[in-house]
Design a protein around this motif. Structure first.
Motif, PDB file in Angstrom:
ATOM      1  N   LYS A  62      18.084 -36.376  23.774  1.00  0.00           N
ATOM      2  CA  LYS A  62      18.613 -35.027  23.944  1.00  0.00           C
ATOM      3  C   LYS A  62      19.367 -34.642  22.681  1.00  0.00           C
ATOM      4  N   GLY A  63      19.375 -33.349  22.422  1.00  0.00           N
ATOM      5  CA  GLY A  63      20.100 -32.842  21.259  1.00  0.00           C
ATOM      6  C   GLY A  63      19.282 -31.804  20.528  1.00  0.00           C
ATOM      7  N   THR A  64      19.921 -31.225  19.527  1.00  0.00           N
ATOM      8  CA  THR A  64      19.239 -30.176  18.765  1.00  0.00           C
ATOM      9  C   THR A  64      18.276 -30.797  17.760  1.00  0.00           C
ATOM     10  N   LYS A  65      17.269 -30.010  17.392  1.00  0.00           N
ATOM     11  CA  LYS A  65      16.325 -30.479  16.383  1.00  0.00           C
ATOM     12  C   LYS A  65      17.048 -30.751  15.067  1.00  0.00           C
ATOM     13  N   ARG A  66      18.030 -29.921  14.777  1.00  0.00           N
ATOM     14  CA  ARG A  66      18.786 -30.099  13.535  1.00  0.00           C
ATOM     15  C   ARG A  66      19.534 -31.448  13.540  1.00  0.00           C
ATOM     16  N   GLY A  67      20.184 -31.754  14.651  1.00  0.00           N
ATOM     17  CA  GLY A  67      20.911 -33.022  14.761  1.00  0.00           C
ATOM     18  C   GLY A  67      19.978 -34.216  14.690  1.00  0.00           C
ATOM     19  N   LYS A  68      18.839 -34.115  15.382  1.00  0.00           N
ATOM     20  CA  LYS A  68      17.864 -35.208  15.368  1.00  0.00           C
ATOM     21  C   LYS A  68      17.268 -35.354  13.962  1.00  0.00           C
TER      22      LYS A  68
END
Length: 172
Positions: A62-68
């Protein structure tokens, strides 16, 4: 840096311009593992497949594409991949400078040679001086005489291609 390594690096840079199908690449890597490979090649392929698996694990969280995306860049240590190419370019540049200095019987980097190299790699002459100061000692230990003319011409071609790929590298 060996001539083979330079040729391979240019081949990789050229290949990086077109898309790569990850699934096909993974299949090719698993197929290569079935072959009888030297231990270091086998380990390298397993490591690449493990990196794919780790990146896929990060992507499925889970998480934002930016964070991943930032996590994947940290995993691959690609937060600034350009520095490796700049380093390789600088090593080649120092070899060419050392060979040219031997050919011209000079003991130091002349302004004419500095300007010639600046035009070749499309940067400021002052940047050439910085690169030469940083790599002079190790390069002169390796390049004790003038290199063959054909090798120097090939390295100049490689420098121009690398510099074109890198773009503006002032301040690096």
């Amino acid at each position: 840096m060996s001539d083979e390594r330079i040729a391979l690096m240019l081949d990789v840079l050229g290949r990086s311009d077109s898309p790569i199908d990850r699934a096909t690449l993974e299949d090719d890597l698993y197929q290569a593992l079935k072959d009888d490979l030297p231990p270091n090649a086998h380990r390298a392929i397993v490591d690449v497949l493990a990196l794919f698996q780790q990146a896929e694990s990060i992507a499925s969280r889970k998480g934002t594409k930016r964070g991943k995306g930032a996590e994947v860049l940290n995993l691959l240590n690609f937060t600034n991949a350009k520095w490796r190419h700049v380093k390789a370019r600088n090593e080649i540049l120092c070899r060419v400078i050392a060979s040219e200095m031997h050919r011209r019987d000079n003991q130091k980097l002349t302004s004419a040679l500095r300007d010639e190299m600046a035009n070749l790699v499309a940067t400021d002459p002052s940047e050439i001086s910085k690169i030469w100061r940083a790599g002079r000692k190790s390069t002169l230990a390796i390049v004790g005489k003038e290199l063959p003319k054909k090798l120097v011409e090939d390295e100049k071609t490689a420098l121009a291609k690398l510099s074109e790929k890198l773009g503006n590298t002032r301040g690096n």
